[in-house]
Design a protein around this motif. Structure first.
Motif, mmCIF file in Angstrom:
data_model
loop_
_atom_site.group_PDB
_atom_site.id
_atom_site.type_symbol
_atom_site.label_atom_id
_atom_site.label_comp_id
_atom_site.label_asym_id
_atom_site.label_seq_id
_atom_site.Cartn_x
_atom_site.Cartn_y
_atom_site.Cartn_z
ATOM 1 N N GLY A 156 5.354 40.457 26.191
ATOM 2 C CA GLY A 156 4.305 40.699 25.200
ATOM 3 C C GLY A 156 4.849 40.699 23.791
ATOM 4 N N PHE A 157 6.022 41.274 23.602
ATOM 5 C CA PHE A 157 6.649 41.286 22.282
ATOM 6 C C PHE A 157 7.022 39.873 21.852
ATOM 7 N N VAL A 189 5.645 37.031 22.839
ATOM 8 C CA VAL A 189 4.422 36.276 22.552
ATOM 9 C C VAL A 189 3.876 36.679 21.193
ATOM 10 N N ASN A 190 3.931 37.955 20.868
ATOM 11 C CA ASN A 190 3.460 38.422 19.563
ATOM 12 C C ASN A 190 4.291 37.807 18.436
ATOM 13 N N VAL A 191 5.603 37.762 18.599
ATOM 14 C CA VAL A 191 6.469 37.165 17.583
ATOM 15 C C VAL A 191 6.170 35.676 17.442
ATOM 16 N N TRP A 197 3.314 34.168 18.014
ATOM 17 C CA TRP A 197 2.030 34.018 17.322
ATOM 18 C C TRP A 197 2.214 34.156 15.822
ATOM 19 N N TRP A 198 2.985 35.150 15.371
ATOM 20 C CA TRP A 198 3.206 35.326 13.935
ATOM 21 C C TRP A 198 3.957 34.146 13.352
#
Length: 52
Positions: free
Chosen positions: A18-19, A21-23, A25-26
């Motif tokens: 999850g971390f 994927v979040n990075v 996306w940014w």
């Protein structure tokens, strides 16, 4: 005991994914903004701002 370790390992893997994927996306949002700014900044001169 093994079941508890497997659950903790699963939680750790899901948190890490999850971390990541979040990075990603940014990073994609930042690159999109850079591309759009470059596209509009060079569209007035009639030339391409990229070489591919």
């Amino acid at each position: 005991m093994i079941a508890l370790l497997l659950v903790l390992l699963l939680i750790l893997v899901l948190f890490g994914a999850g971390f990541a994927v979040n990075v990603l996306w940014w990073a994609a949002i930042v690159l999109l903004i850079v591309w759009v700014v470059g596209f509009f900044a060079r569209s007035g001169s009639g030339g391409r701002w990229y070489r591919w």
